[in-house]
Design an enzyme around this catalytic site. Structure first.
Site, PDB file in Angstrom:
ATOM      1  CB  CYS A 276      39.906  59.290  37.700  1.00 35.80           C
ATOM      2  SG  CYS A 276      40.472  60.819  38.422  1.00 35.80           S
TER       3      CYS A 276
ATOM      4  CG  HIS B 231      38.798  60.349  33.263  1.00 39.55           C
ATOM      5  ND1 HIS B 231      38.293  61.692  34.071  1.00 39.55           N
ATOM      6  CD2 HIS B 231      40.306  60.958  33.304  1.00 39.55           C
ATOM      7  CE1 HIS B 231      38.932  62.275  35.161  1.00 39.55           C
ATOM      8  NE2 HIS B 231      40.020  61.837  34.956  1.00 39.55           N
TER       9      HIS B 231
ATOM     10  CG  ASN C 146      40.202  64.809  36.775  1.00 42.60           C
ATOM     11  OD1 ASN C 146      39.514  64.572  36.958  1.00 42.60           O
ATOM     12  ND2 ASN C 146      41.816  64.390  36.826  1.00 42.60           N
TER      13      ASN C 146
HETATM   14  N1  COA Z   1      50.127  77.606  35.890  1.00 44.92           N
HETATM   15  C1  COA Z   1      51.113  78.733  35.186  1.00 44.92           C
HETATM   16  N2  COA Z   1      52.433  77.791  35.257  1.00 44.92           N
HETATM   17  C2  COA Z   1      52.445  76.072  35.961  1.00 44.92           C
HETATM   18  C3  COA Z   1      51.230  75.725  36.547  1.00 44.92           C
HETATM   19  C4  COA Z   1      50.185  76.998  35.883  1.00 44.92           C
HETATM   20  N3  COA Z   1      48.531  76.375  36.385  1.00 44.92           N
HETATM   21  N4  COA Z   1      51.427  74.680  37.076  1.00 44.92           N
HETATM   22  C5  COA Z   1      52.788  73.746  36.220  1.00 44.92           C
HETATM   23  N5  COA Z   1      53.486  75.155  35.245  1.00 44.92           N
HETATM   24  C6  COA Z   1      54.787  75.429  34.893  1.00 44.92           C
HETATM   25  C7  COA Z   1      55.567  74.504  35.515  1.00 44.92           C
HETATM   26  O1  COA Z   1      56.000  75.035  37.044  1.00 44.92           O
HETATM   27  C8  COA Z   1      56.716  74.924  34.922  1.00 44.92           C
HETATM   28  O2  COA Z   1      57.791  75.077  34.896  1.00 44.92           O
HETATM   29  P1  COA Z   1      58.911  75.900  34.536  1.00 44.92           P
HETATM   30  O3  COA Z   1      59.181  74.631  33.598  1.00 44.92           O
HETATM   31  O4  COA Z   1      59.710  76.711  34.633  1.00 44.92           O
HETATM   32  O5  COA Z   1      59.555  74.359  35.783  1.00 44.92           O
HETATM   33  C9  COA Z   1      55.863  74.739  33.185  1.00 44.92           C
HETATM   34  O6  COA Z   1      54.623  75.028  33.421  1.00 44.92           O
HETATM   35  C10 COA Z   1      55.573  73.680  32.170  1.00 44.92           C
HETATM   36  O7  COA Z   1      55.065  72.188  33.242  1.00 44.92           O
HETATM   37  P2  COA Z   1      54.850  71.313  32.719  1.00 44.92           P
HETATM   38  O8  COA Z   1      54.399  70.548  33.722  1.00 44.92           O
HETATM   39  O9  COA Z   1      56.181  70.944  31.666  1.00 44.92           O
HETATM   40  O10 COA Z   1      53.610  71.385  31.596  1.00 44.92           O
HETATM   41  P3  COA Z   1      53.016  70.269  30.958  1.00 44.92           P
HETATM   42  O11 COA Z   1      52.587  71.160  29.571  1.00 44.92           O
HETATM   43  O12 COA Z   1      53.641  69.034  31.181  1.00 44.92           O
HETATM   44  O13 COA Z   1      51.162  70.688  31.636  1.00 44.92           O
HETATM   45  C11 COA Z   1      49.582  69.467  32.769  1.00 44.92           C
HETATM   46  C12 COA Z   1      51.241  70.110  32.943  1.00 44.92           C
HETATM   47  C13 COA Z   1      49.813  69.177  34.417  1.00 44.92           C
HETATM   48  C14 COA Z   1      48.640  70.452  32.148  1.00 44.92           C
HETATM   49  C15 COA Z   1      49.836  68.284  32.013  1.00 44.92           C
HETATM   50  O14 COA Z   1      51.342  67.968  32.481  1.00 44.92           O
HETATM   51  C16 COA Z   1      49.038  67.278  32.257  1.00 44.92           C
HETATM   52  O15 COA Z   1      48.240  67.710  32.068  1.00 44.92           O
HETATM   53  N6  COA Z   1      49.088  66.004  33.078  1.00 44.92           N
HETATM   54  C17 COA Z   1      48.037  65.207  32.862  1.00 44.92           C
HETATM   55  C18 COA Z   1      47.393  65.459  34.872  1.00 44.92           C
HETATM   56  C19 COA Z   1      46.352  64.683  34.714  1.00 44.92           C
HETATM   57  O16 COA Z   1      45.324  64.591  33.577  1.00 44.92           O
HETATM   58  N7  COA Z   1      46.323  64.235  35.810  1.00 44.92           N
HETATM   59  C20 COA Z   1      44.970  63.588  35.569  1.00 44.92           C
HETATM   60  C21 COA Z   1      45.153  62.063  35.693  1.00 44.92           C
HETATM   61  S1  COA Z   1      43.849  61.248  35.951  1.00 44.92           S
END
Ligand code: COA
Length: 322
Positions: free
Chosen positions: A113, A249, A279
Protein backbone atom coordinates in the site's frame (compact mmCIF):
# COMPACT_ATOMS: atom_id res chain seq x y z
CA UNK A 1 17.04 25.07 -4.06
CA UNK A 2 15.18 22.87 -6.51
CA UNK A 3 11.79 21.44 -5.49
CA UNK A 4 9.43 18.88 -6.99
CA UNK A 5 5.95 20.26 -7.72
CA UNK A 6 2.77 18.47 -8.63
CA UNK A 7 1.61 19.93 -11.94
CA UNK A 8 -1.45 17.75 -12.54
CA UNK A 9 -3.48 14.87 -11.12
CA UNK A 10 -5.93 12.24 -12.37
CA UNK A 11 -7.71 9.10 -11.24
CA UNK A 12 -9.53 6.16 -12.72
CA UNK A 13 -12.04 3.90 -11.00
CA UNK A 14 -13.50 0.82 -12.68
CA UNK A 15 -17.18 1.04 -13.62
CA UNK A 16 -18.39 -1.85 -11.51
CA UNK A 17 -19.36 -0.91 -7.94
CA UNK A 18 -19.78 -3.51 -5.19
CA UNK A 19 -21.76 -2.19 -2.21
CA UNK A 20 -21.79 -3.67 1.26
CA UNK A 21 -25.28 -4.95 0.44
CA UNK A 22 -23.84 -6.85 -2.54
CA UNK A 23 -21.27 -8.42 -0.18
CA UNK A 24 -24.04 -9.47 2.23
CA UNK A 25 -25.17 -11.82 -0.55
CA UNK A 26 -21.66 -13.27 -0.99
CA UNK A 27 -20.34 -13.86 2.56
CA UNK A 28 -21.68 -13.90 6.13
CA UNK A 29 -21.40 -10.16 6.81
CA UNK A 30 -23.56 -7.06 7.10
CA UNK A 31 -23.47 -3.47 5.90
CA UNK A 32 -23.59 -2.41 9.54
CA UNK A 33 -20.51 -4.54 10.50
CA UNK A 34 -18.45 -3.30 7.55
CA UNK A 35 -19.37 0.36 8.02
CA UNK A 36 -18.77 0.47 11.76
CA UNK A 37 -15.50 -1.54 11.70
CA UNK A 38 -13.96 -0.07 8.54
CA UNK A 39 -15.94 2.95 7.23
CA UNK A 40 -16.24 1.29 3.79
CA UNK A 41 -19.64 1.54 2.07
CA UNK A 42 -18.76 0.60 -1.49
CA UNK A 43 -15.73 -0.19 -3.64
CA UNK A 44 -14.94 -0.46 -7.36
CA UNK A 45 -13.86 -3.70 -9.01
CA UNK A 46 -12.06 -4.32 -12.29
CA UNK A 47 -13.47 -6.59 -14.99
CA UNK A 48 -11.69 -9.95 -15.40
CA UNK A 49 -10.13 -8.71 -18.64
CA UNK A 50 -9.00 -5.37 -17.18
CA UNK A 51 -5.44 -4.90 -15.90
CA UNK A 52 -3.50 -2.52 -13.70
CA UNK A 53 -1.87 -0.85 -16.72
CA UNK A 54 -5.33 -0.31 -18.28
CA UNK A 55 -6.27 1.73 -15.23
CA UNK A 56 -2.88 3.50 -15.15
CA UNK A 57 -3.33 4.67 -18.74
CA UNK A 58 -6.76 6.20 -18.01
CA UNK A 59 -5.60 7.99 -14.84
CA UNK A 60 -2.43 9.20 -16.58
CA UNK A 61 -4.34 10.70 -19.55
CA UNK A 62 -6.33 12.87 -17.12
CA UNK A 63 -3.20 13.94 -15.18
CA UNK A 64 -1.39 14.81 -18.43
CA UNK A 65 -4.32 16.98 -19.59
CA UNK A 66 -4.59 18.57 -16.14
CA UNK A 67 -0.88 19.50 -16.23
CA UNK A 68 -1.25 20.95 -19.72
CA UNK A 69 1.69 18.93 -21.04
CA UNK A 70 2.23 16.69 -24.03
CA UNK A 71 3.22 13.01 -23.63
CA UNK A 72 6.49 13.90 -25.38
CA UNK A 73 7.38 16.13 -22.38
CA UNK A 74 7.49 13.10 -20.03
CA UNK A 75 11.00 11.73 -19.51
CA UNK A 76 10.44 9.26 -16.67
CA UNK A 77 7.60 6.94 -15.61
CA UNK A 78 7.03 5.38 -12.20
CA UNK A 79 4.29 2.91 -11.37
CA UNK A 80 3.81 1.82 -7.77
CA UNK A 81 1.82 -1.40 -7.60
CA UNK A 82 1.77 -4.90 -6.14
CA UNK A 83 -0.55 -6.22 -8.84
CA UNK A 84 1.30 -5.55 -12.12
CA UNK A 85 -0.04 -7.05 -15.37
CA UNK A 86 3.10 -9.11 -15.96
CA UNK A 87 6.28 -10.06 -14.16
CA UNK A 88 8.05 -8.19 -16.94
CA UNK A 89 7.97 -5.77 -18.63
CA UNK A 90 7.05 -3.74 -15.56
CA UNK A 91 3.82 -1.74 -15.51
CA UNK A 92 5.67 1.57 -16.04
CA UNK A 93 7.11 0.28 -19.32
CA UNK A 94 3.67 -0.90 -20.49
CA UNK A 95 2.26 2.55 -19.68
CA UNK A 96 5.12 4.32 -21.50
CA UNK A 97 4.45 2.34 -24.68
CA UNK A 98 0.68 2.61 -24.54
CA UNK A 99 0.68 6.37 -24.01
CA UNK A 100 3.30 6.96 -26.70
CA UNK A 101 5.79 8.45 -24.24
CA UNK A 102 9.29 8.59 -25.82
CA UNK A 103 11.69 5.88 -24.57
CA UNK A 104 12.79 6.79 -21.05
CA UNK A 105 13.55 5.18 -17.66
CA UNK A 106 10.44 3.28 -16.51
CA UNK A 107 10.53 2.24 -12.89
CA UNK A 108 8.22 -0.20 -11.09
CA UNK A 109 7.99 0.22 -7.31
CA UNK A 110 6.63 -2.55 -5.14
CA UNK A 111 5.92 -1.71 -1.50
CA UNK A 112 2.30 -2.87 -1.05
CA UNK A 113 0.00 0.00 0.00
CA UNK A 114 3.02 2.33 0.32
CA UNK A 115 4.07 1.84 -3.31
CA UNK A 116 2.90 5.28 -4.50
CA UNK A 117 4.66 7.07 -1.63
CA UNK A 118 7.84 5.11 -2.48
CA UNK A 119 7.42 6.03 -6.17
CA UNK A 120 6.80 9.75 -5.61
CA UNK A 121 9.67 9.94 -3.11
CA UNK A 122 12.00 8.36 -5.68
CA UNK A 123 10.77 10.70 -8.43
CA UNK A 124 11.51 13.63 -6.09
CA UNK A 125 15.12 12.46 -5.73
CA UNK A 126 15.53 12.17 -9.53
CA UNK A 127 14.12 15.67 -9.99
CA UNK A 128 16.44 17.09 -7.32
CA UNK A 129 19.37 15.33 -9.03
CA UNK A 130 18.33 17.09 -12.27
CA UNK A 131 17.77 13.71 -13.96
CA UNK A 132 14.17 14.35 -14.95
CA UNK A 133 12.24 17.45 -16.06
CA UNK A 134 8.80 15.85 -16.09
CA UNK A 135 7.83 12.56 -14.47
CA UNK A 136 4.59 10.60 -14.55
CA UNK A 137 4.04 8.91 -11.18
CA UNK A 138 1.18 6.45 -10.70
CA UNK A 139 -0.19 4.32 -7.89
CA UNK A 140 -2.51 1.58 -9.16
CA UNK A 141 -3.90 -1.70 -8.02
CA UNK A 142 -6.10 -4.61 -9.11
CA UNK A 143 -6.11 -5.77 -5.50
CA UNK A 144 -9.53 -7.45 -5.79
CA UNK A 145 -7.80 -10.07 -7.97
CA UNK A 146 -5.65 -11.04 -4.94
CA UNK A 147 -8.59 -11.48 -2.56
CA UNK A 148 -10.43 -14.67 -1.57
CA UNK A 149 -14.07 -13.72 -2.16
CA UNK A 150 -15.16 -16.36 0.37
CA UNK A 151 -13.07 -14.82 3.19
CA UNK A 152 -15.14 -12.20 5.00
CA UNK A 153 -12.09 -11.11 7.01
CA UNK A 154 -10.47 -9.60 3.93
CA UNK A 155 -12.86 -9.37 0.96
CA UNK A 156 -14.91 -6.54 2.47
CA UNK A 157 -11.87 -4.27 2.77
CA UNK A 158 -10.41 -3.84 -0.71
CA UNK A 159 -11.13 -2.09 -4.02
CA UNK A 160 -9.42 -1.26 -7.33
CA UNK A 161 -8.30 2.00 -8.93
CA UNK A 162 -5.44 4.17 -10.17
CA UNK A 163 -4.22 7.64 -9.27
CA UNK A 164 -1.62 9.60 -11.26
CA UNK A 165 0.40 12.78 -10.84
CA UNK A 166 2.70 14.74 -13.12
CA UNK A 167 5.69 16.22 -11.28
CA UNK A 168 8.15 18.85 -12.46
CA UNK A 169 11.08 20.81 -11.01
CA UNK A 170 10.34 24.24 -9.55
CA UNK A 171 12.05 27.01 -7.57
CA UNK A 172 9.03 27.09 -5.27
CA UNK A 173 8.08 24.26 -2.87
CA UNK A 174 6.95 21.63 -3.75
CA UNK A 175 7.81 18.54 -1.86
CA UNK A 176 9.40 19.74 1.37
CA UNK A 177 10.29 16.47 3.13
CA UNK A 178 9.89 12.73 2.69
CA UNK A 179 10.27 9.72 4.96
CA UNK A 180 10.26 6.03 4.02
CA UNK A 181 10.59 2.87 6.07
CA UNK A 182 10.02 -0.87 6.17
CA UNK A 183 10.42 -3.70 8.66
CA UNK A 184 10.15 -7.30 7.47
CA UNK A 185 9.67 -8.66 11.00
CA UNK A 186 5.95 -8.04 10.45
CA UNK A 187 5.75 -10.08 7.24
CA UNK A 188 3.39 -12.73 8.67
CA UNK A 189 0.73 -10.20 9.69
CA UNK A 190 -0.16 -9.24 6.12
CA UNK A 191 1.10 -10.94 2.97
CA UNK A 192 0.25 -12.64 -0.29
CA UNK A 193 1.61 -16.19 -0.11
CA UNK A 194 2.27 -16.93 -3.79
CA UNK A 195 4.97 -15.44 -6.00
CA UNK A 196 7.11 -16.16 -9.03
CA UNK A 197 9.90 -17.93 -7.16
CA UNK A 198 7.69 -19.25 -4.36
CA UNK A 199 4.82 -21.69 -4.79
CA UNK A 200 3.87 -20.46 -8.24
CA UNK A 201 1.96 -23.73 -8.78
CA UNK A 202 -0.55 -22.50 -6.17
CA UNK A 203 -1.55 -19.49 -8.31
CA UNK A 204 -5.25 -19.73 -9.09
CA UNK A 205 -5.96 -22.00 -6.09
CA UNK A 206 -7.72 -21.09 -2.83
CA UNK A 207 -4.32 -20.73 -1.15
CA UNK A 208 -3.44 -17.76 -3.36
CA UNK A 209 -5.16 -14.95 -1.44
CA UNK A 210 -4.28 -12.04 0.84
CA UNK A 211 -3.56 -13.37 4.32
CA UNK A 212 -4.02 -10.95 7.21
CA UNK A 213 -4.15 -10.83 11.00
CA UNK A 214 -6.43 -7.78 10.96
CA UNK A 215 -6.43 -6.88 14.60
CA UNK A 216 -2.64 -6.92 14.90
CA UNK A 217 -2.25 -5.00 11.61
CA UNK A 218 -4.63 -2.40 12.99
CA UNK A 219 -2.55 -1.76 16.11
CA UNK A 220 0.80 -1.44 14.30
CA UNK A 221 -0.82 0.74 11.59
CA UNK A 222 -2.16 3.27 14.12
CA UNK A 223 1.19 3.52 15.90
CA UNK A 224 3.29 3.68 12.72
CA UNK A 225 1.11 6.19 10.85
CA UNK A 226 1.26 8.57 13.82
CA UNK A 227 5.05 8.24 13.87
CA UNK A 228 5.59 8.72 10.11
CA UNK A 229 3.50 11.89 10.15
CA UNK A 230 5.50 13.26 13.08
CA UNK A 231 8.81 12.27 11.43
CA UNK A 232 8.26 14.20 8.21
CA UNK A 233 7.07 17.29 10.11
CA UNK A 234 10.15 17.07 12.37
CA UNK A 235 12.45 16.83 9.33
CA UNK A 236 10.86 19.93 7.81
CA UNK A 237 10.74 21.77 11.17
CA UNK A 238 7.09 22.52 10.55
CA UNK A 239 4.46 22.42 13.29
CA UNK A 240 1.46 20.16 12.74
CA UNK A 241 -0.85 23.14 13.35
CA UNK A 242 0.31 24.54 9.98
CA UNK A 243 -1.09 21.56 8.06
CA UNK A 244 -4.03 22.30 5.76
CA UNK A 245 -4.77 18.69 4.79
CA UNK A 246 -3.94 15.14 5.79
CA UNK A 247 -4.23 12.74 2.84
CA UNK A 248 -3.88 9.34 4.47
CA UNK A 249 -3.86 5.83 3.07
CA UNK A 250 -7.52 4.84 3.05
CA UNK A 251 -7.39 1.44 4.77
CA UNK A 252 -9.85 1.94 7.59
CA UNK A 253 -11.77 4.98 8.91
CA UNK A 254 -10.86 4.15 12.50
CA UNK A 255 -7.14 4.05 11.69
CA UNK A 256 -7.48 7.43 9.93
CA UNK A 257 -9.37 8.95 12.87
CA UNK A 258 -6.69 7.73 15.30
CA UNK A 259 -3.93 9.26 13.13
CA UNK A 260 -5.76 12.60 12.86
CA UNK A 261 -6.22 12.63 16.63
CA UNK A 262 -2.49 12.11 17.21
CA UNK A 263 -1.85 15.10 14.91
CA UNK A 264 -4.52 17.20 16.68
CA UNK A 265 -6.20 17.59 13.29
CA UNK A 266 -10.00 17.84 13.08
CA UNK A 267 -11.55 15.35 10.65
CA UNK A 268 -12.66 18.21 8.36
CA UNK A 269 -8.96 18.61 7.48
CA UNK A 270 -8.70 14.97 6.36
CA UNK A 271 -9.51 13.82 2.83
CA UNK A 272 -11.65 10.69 3.14
CA UNK A 273 -12.43 8.34 0.28
CA UNK A 274 -12.48 5.04 2.17
CA UNK A 275 -16.29 5.04 2.18
CA UNK A 276 -16.42 5.09 -1.64
CA UNK A 277 -13.18 3.35 -2.67
CA UNK A 278 -12.34 0.87 0.13
CA UNK A 279 -8.64 0.10 0.51
CA UNK A 280 -7.18 0.48 -2.97
CA UNK A 281 -3.62 -0.13 -1.76
CA UNK A 282 -1.10 1.84 -3.87
CA UNK A 283 -3.89 3.84 -5.53
CA UNK A 284 -5.47 5.18 -2.38
CA UNK A 285 -3.33 8.26 -1.67
CA UNK A 286 -3.07 9.63 -5.25
CA UNK A 287 -6.81 9.07 -5.79
CA UNK A 288 -7.64 10.87 -2.52
CA UNK A 289 -5.34 13.74 -3.57
CA UNK A 290 -7.15 13.99 -6.91
CA UNK A 291 -10.58 13.89 -5.24
CA UNK A 292 -9.63 16.72 -2.84
CA UNK A 293 -8.16 18.91 -5.60
CA UNK A 294 -11.02 18.39 -8.06
CA UNK A 295 -13.80 19.06 -5.56
CA UNK A 296 -12.06 22.35 -4.69
CA UNK A 297 -11.13 21.61 -1.07
CA UNK A 298 -7.37 21.39 -1.64
CA UNK A 299 -6.09 24.69 -3.04
CA UNK A 300 -2.78 25.79 -4.58
CA UNK A 301 -0.24 26.82 -1.94
CA UNK A 302 -1.75 24.69 0.83
CA UNK A 303 0.37 22.39 3.02
CA UNK A 304 -0.42 18.68 2.58
CA UNK A 305 0.76 15.59 4.41
CA UNK A 306 0.40 12.30 2.54
CA UNK A 307 1.11 9.04 4.33
CA UNK A 308 0.72 5.31 3.83
CA UNK A 309 1.27 1.95 5.49
CA UNK A 310 1.19 -1.53 3.99
CA UNK A 311 2.28 -5.16 3.96
CA UNK A 312 5.91 -5.75 4.89
CA UNK A 313 5.34 -3.64 6.86
CA UNK A 314 6.23 -0.66 4.71
CA UNK A 315 5.45 2.97 5.48
CA UNK A 316 6.12 6.47 4.23
CA UNK A 317 5.07 10.10 4.32
CA UNK A 318 5.49 13.16 2.12
CA UNK A 319 5.04 16.78 3.18
CA UNK A 320 4.41 19.20 0.33
CA UNK A 321 2.97 22.49 -0.78
CA UNK A 322 0.62 22.15 -3.71
N1 COA B 1 -18.43 -9.42 8.74
C1 COA B 1 -18.84 -9.87 9.95
N2 COA B 1 -17.99 -10.32 10.87
C2 COA B 1 -16.69 -10.33 10.58
C3 COA B 1 -16.20 -9.88 9.34
C4 COA B 1 -17.13 -9.42 8.41
N3 COA B 1 -16.76 -8.98 7.20
N4 COA B 1 -14.86 -10.00 9.33
C5 COA B 1 -14.49 -10.51 10.53
N5 COA B 1 -15.61 -10.71 11.28
C6 COA B 1 -15.69 -11.24 12.64
C7 COA B 1 -14.50 -12.07 13.02
O1 COA B 1 -14.65 -13.38 12.51
C8 COA B 1 -14.54 -12.02 14.53
O2 COA B 1 -15.48 -12.94 14.96
P1 COA B 1 -15.22 -13.85 16.27
O3 COA B 1 -15.06 -12.86 17.39
O4 COA B 1 -16.45 -14.67 16.35
O5 COA B 1 -13.98 -14.60 15.96
C9 COA B 1 -15.13 -10.62 14.81
O6 COA B 1 -15.70 -10.17 13.56
C10 COA B 1 -14.12 -9.59 15.30
O7 COA B 1 -12.95 -9.71 14.53
P2 COA B 1 -11.74 -8.73 14.78
O8 COA B 1 -10.65 -9.11 13.85
O9 COA B 1 -11.45 -8.62 16.24
O10 COA B 1 -12.40 -7.33 14.35
P3 COA B 1 -11.75 -5.93 14.32
O11 COA B 1 -12.50 -4.99 15.17
O12 COA B 1 -10.26 -5.98 14.51
O13 COA B 1 -12.01 -5.48 12.81
C11 COA B 1 -10.78 -5.36 10.76
C12 COA B 1 -11.48 -6.26 11.77
C13 COA B 1 -10.15 -6.23 9.69
C14 COA B 1 -11.80 -4.43 10.15
C15 COA B 1 -9.70 -4.52 11.48
O14 COA B 1 -8.92 -5.36 12.31
C16 COA B 1 -8.83 -3.78 10.55
O15 COA B 1 -9.25 -2.91 9.83
N6 COA B 1 -7.52 -4.08 10.55
C17 COA B 1 -6.59 -3.44 9.67
C18 COA B 1 -6.67 -4.05 8.30
C19 COA B 1 -5.98 -3.22 7.28
O16 COA B 1 -6.10 -2.04 7.28
N7 COA B 1 -5.24 -3.89 6.40
C20 COA B 1 -4.57 -3.26 5.34
C21 COA B 1 -3.43 -2.47 5.84
S1 COA B 1 -2.71 -1.59 4.54
Amino acid sequence: MMYTRIAGTGRYLPEKILTNFDLEKMVDTSDEWIRTRTGVERRHQVRDDQTTSDMCVEAAKIAIEDAGIDVSDIDMVFVGTTSPDLVFPNAATLVQQRLGIPACPCIGMEAACTSFIYALTTADKFIKADETKCALVIGAECITKLVDWNDRNTCVLFGDGAGAVIVKPSDEPGIIATHLGADGQYKDLLYYPVGVSKDLHKAGTDEAAITMRGNEVFKVAVKTLGNVAAEVLRKAEIDQSELDWLIPHQANLRIIQATAKRLNLPMDKVILTVQDHGNTSAASVPMALDVGIRDGRIKPGQLLLMEAFGGGFTWGSILLRL
